[in-house]
Design a protein around this motif. Sequence first.
Motif, short mmCIF file in Angstrom:
data_model
loop_
_atom_site.label_atom_id
_atom_site.label_comp_id
_atom_site.label_asym_id
_atom_site.label_seq_id
_atom_site.Cartn_x
_atom_site.Cartn_y
_atom_site.Cartn_z
N LEU A 191 0.83 -1.21 0.00
CA LEU A 191 0.00 0.00 0.00
C LEU A 191 0.86 1.26 0.00
CD1 LEU A 191 -2.68 -1.05 2.66
CD2 LEU A 191 -2.90 -1.10 0.18
N LYS A 209 -0.80 3.16 12.55
CA LYS A 209 -1.94 2.31 12.17
C LYS A 209 -1.67 0.84 12.44
CE LYS A 209 -4.03 5.55 9.21
NZ LYS A 209 -5.33 5.96 9.73
N TRP A 265 -10.55 -6.47 20.65
CA TRP A 265 -10.36 -7.57 19.70
C TRP A 265 -9.73 -8.75 20.42
CZ3 TRP A 265 -7.66 -3.03 19.91
CH2 TRP A 265 -6.30 -3.11 20.16
N GLU A 325 -5.27 -13.13 16.94
CA GLU A 325 -5.74 -12.92 15.59
C GLU A 325 -4.60 -12.32 14.78
OE1 GLU A 325 -7.97 -12.63 13.12
OE2 GLU A 325 -8.79 -14.39 14.07
N THR A 326 -4.73 -12.39 13.45
CA THR A 326 -3.70 -11.80 12.61
C THR A 326 -3.65 -10.30 12.85
OG1 THR A 326 -5.29 -11.50 10.87
CG2 THR A 326 -3.97 -13.49 10.81
N ALA A 327 -2.47 -9.81 13.08
CA ALA A 327 -2.31 -8.36 13.29
C ALA A 327 -1.30 -7.80 12.30
CB ALA A 327 -1.83 -8.06 14.69
N THR A 377 -4.90 -11.52 6.78
CA THR A 377 -4.08 -10.38 7.22
C THR A 377 -4.93 -9.14 7.47
OG1 THR A 377 -2.46 -11.28 5.69
CG2 THR A 377 -1.82 -9.31 6.83
N LEU A 378 -6.04 -9.33 8.18
CA LEU A 378 -6.85 -8.18 8.57
C LEU A 378 -6.29 -7.62 9.87
CD1 LEU A 378 -10.40 -9.65 7.94
CD2 LEU A 378 -8.95 -8.39 6.36
N LEU A 379 -6.49 -6.33 10.08
CA LEU A 379 -6.10 -5.74 11.35
C LEU A 379 -7.21 -6.05 12.36
CD1 LEU A 379 -4.61 -2.34 10.12
CD2 LEU A 379 -3.53 -4.58 10.36
N PRO A 380 -6.89 -6.81 13.41
CA PRO A 380 -7.96 -7.36 14.26
C PRO A 380 -8.74 -6.32 15.04
CG PRO A 380 -5.80 -7.89 15.17
CD PRO A 380 -5.56 -7.27 13.83
N TRP A 381 -8.17 -5.09 15.17
CA TRP A 381 -8.90 -4.06 15.92
C TRP A 381 -9.80 -3.24 15.03
CZ3 TRP A 381 -3.64 -4.62 15.57
CH2 TRP A 381 -3.00 -3.80 14.64
N ARG A 382 -9.78 -3.54 13.73
CA ARG A 382 -10.63 -2.78 12.81
C ARG A 382 -11.80 -3.65 12.36
NH1 ARG A 382 -8.54 1.25 8.93
NH2 ARG A 382 -7.09 2.53 10.08
N LEU A 409 -8.75 0.71 4.85
CA LEU A 409 -7.33 0.95 5.14
C LEU A 409 -6.53 1.49 3.95
CD1 LEU A 409 -4.98 0.61 7.29
CD2 LEU A 409 -4.54 -1.58 6.16
N PRO A 410 -6.64 0.88 2.76
CA PRO A 410 -5.83 1.38 1.63
C PRO A 410 -6.13 2.83 1.27
CG PRO A 410 -6.69 -0.79 1.13
CD PRO A 410 -7.38 -0.34 2.38
N GLU A 439 -6.60 5.10 3.51
CA GLU A 439 -6.09 5.95 4.59
C GLU A 439 -4.57 6.06 4.58
OE1 GLU A 439 -7.48 4.38 8.25
OE2 GLU A 439 -9.57 4.43 7.63
N LEU A 456 -16.02 -7.40 13.84
CA LEU A 456 -14.56 -7.48 13.96
C LEU A 456 -14.09 -8.80 13.35
CD1 LEU A 456 -14.02 -6.13 17.59
CD2 LEU A 456 -13.33 -5.03 15.47
N PRO A 457 -12.83 -8.85 12.87
CA PRO A 457 -12.36 -10.08 12.20
C PRO A 457 -12.60 -11.36 13.00
CG PRO A 457 -10.79 -8.33 11.86
CD PRO A 457 -11.85 -7.77 12.77
N HIS A 458 -12.42 -11.31 14.35
CA HIS A 458 -12.59 -12.56 15.09
C HIS A 458 -14.04 -13.01 15.15
CE1 HIS A 458 -13.40 -9.95 18.68
NE2 HIS A 458 -14.19 -10.95 19.00
N ARG A 485 -13.50 -13.63 6.28
CA ARG A 485 -12.30 -12.80 6.44
C ARG A 485 -11.60 -12.64 5.09
NH1 ARG A 485 -11.49 -15.01 11.86
NH2 ARG A 485 -10.13 -16.66 11.16
N ARG A 524 -10.76 -5.38 0.31
CA ARG A 524 -9.72 -4.41 0.63
C ARG A 524 -8.76 -4.24 -0.55
NH1 ARG A 524 -6.00 -6.16 5.40
NH2 ARG A 524 -5.45 -7.70 3.85
#
Lengths: 278, 260
Positions: free
Chosen positions: A181, A191, A272, A276-278, B94-99, B107-108, B110, B140-142, B149, B156
Amino acid sequence: MADKPTAVIAEPAAPLRAPAPAAARSPRARSQAWLPFIAAAVLLAAWQILAVVFSLPVYIAPTPAQVARTLVSELPMLMRNFVPTALESLVGFVLGNTIAIVVAVVFVHSKRLEAALYPIAVFVNTIPILAKAPILVLIFGLGMTSKVVIAAFICFFPTLANMVRGLTSVNPQSLELMRVLSASKAEVFWKLRVPSSLPFLFSALKIASTTSVLGAIVGEWIGADLGLGALIIEATHNFRSPLLYATVFVASGWAVVFFAVVSFAERRIVTWKQGETA
Amino acid sequence: MTSLAAAPAVRLDGATVRFTSERGSVTALENVALQVPPGGFISLLGPSGCGKSTLLRLVADLVAPTQGSVTVLGGPPERARLNRELGFVFQDATLLPWRSALENVRLPLEVGPRKRDRTEQRRPEELLRLVGLGGREHALPHELSGGMRQRVAIARALVSEPRILLMDEPFGALDEITRDTLNEELLRIWQETGTTILFVTHSIPEAVFLSQYVLVLATNPGRVRELVECDLPYPRALSVRETPEFMRIASRLRALLQTC
């Protein structure tokens, strides 16, 4: 000849309800929340009975009832001593953790600085707090400053170690995603690294919430006119055991409240699932 | 030269990638020549270690060729990356777990340099609907299944309207039923967006079902073995896999893979 297998094709009996939100506690968890209180009550009762049956002298081991009476009668005095200790631990907590976070960020951006300074941080951390405290009191004096510094010191290392790990334990694939990206270093930091580090940070903050109280009390032992640590020393020297116990109760009560506040903040912020994948 | 058409979206000329470590050097890809036309769907098939992923990463500007050249949309891969013309889907979502799902798709938009033409962006909400996740924007992803996912990851990758979509075994970790569904949806999305797709897979049926051409790679060192055309008409339904033509291509690929 063997029978053919049979199966009944099931129709849903009732419309499926939406699953309960994950945050809601199950009835079982709610009923189990009372268990520690019941256990504590049983232990206190046993203590009371044993102290009375063996008629232990008050100065060796006061009964829970005597401690409770002192807690009420000496409350104004306890509170007068509680305020400086609470303040010292709180300011020390903020100071120590803030510096730890800043240093962790610096380490993550400069491997050379990390290589140079991290071993020193480890070395300082191996000095027992009881050995560090008198030195810090000599440097910062008998006032509240030295206690704040001791509390900050005790918070510093666990947060530094956890934060460095948190900021660097980013999934390599997430880093590749950010590269595809064309994200800038700052974007990767804010981020990706910062949110990834939050679960690690909160583990450290929970440790620091109780150890900062410990640091403030140890500092007061070395020398202070006011504070729960000073009160502990005074009560011990004068064989005022009920007061000693009451002081300890207030000190750990504060630590528990502190811990609970940090845990509450953690639950609100880290929503979260880890791993999980981070 | 393994050629498909003129004015290629992706072009590799004698591309060689060598990784050097203390224990010596490994040639991941050797002398690969390939041209992919705009809007093409090419699968990369081969045994483990044949350099499929490395080829994808060459195009994505995640590795540089040791020798030879890589051209993406007429320029170096870096330019395509900076122009936000590349979408990448990993095997792991490969998701951001808090989003939330929606925030992950966003995301792309931002980060990184903005696309010059702002209209060349798709609305994240619309994309989630396109991949069949309308209504799950705030999960959320989980809270999502593996298949969901991966759908978010595809949305994305599409949000900056990339002209090239690079997919590295995106469905490899999914169960067969989910995989079939996502295969059909990917074809639909490909035909709707006109994106060029390079798709790495271990599965022969998946490669034949999806692609116009399958690039078979041999291992040790990774090199081109053969380019096989899958001349089955689009749109393809899953039932195409039972046709004799499909079987013929699949068995051809299987025979080729045994010689890799």
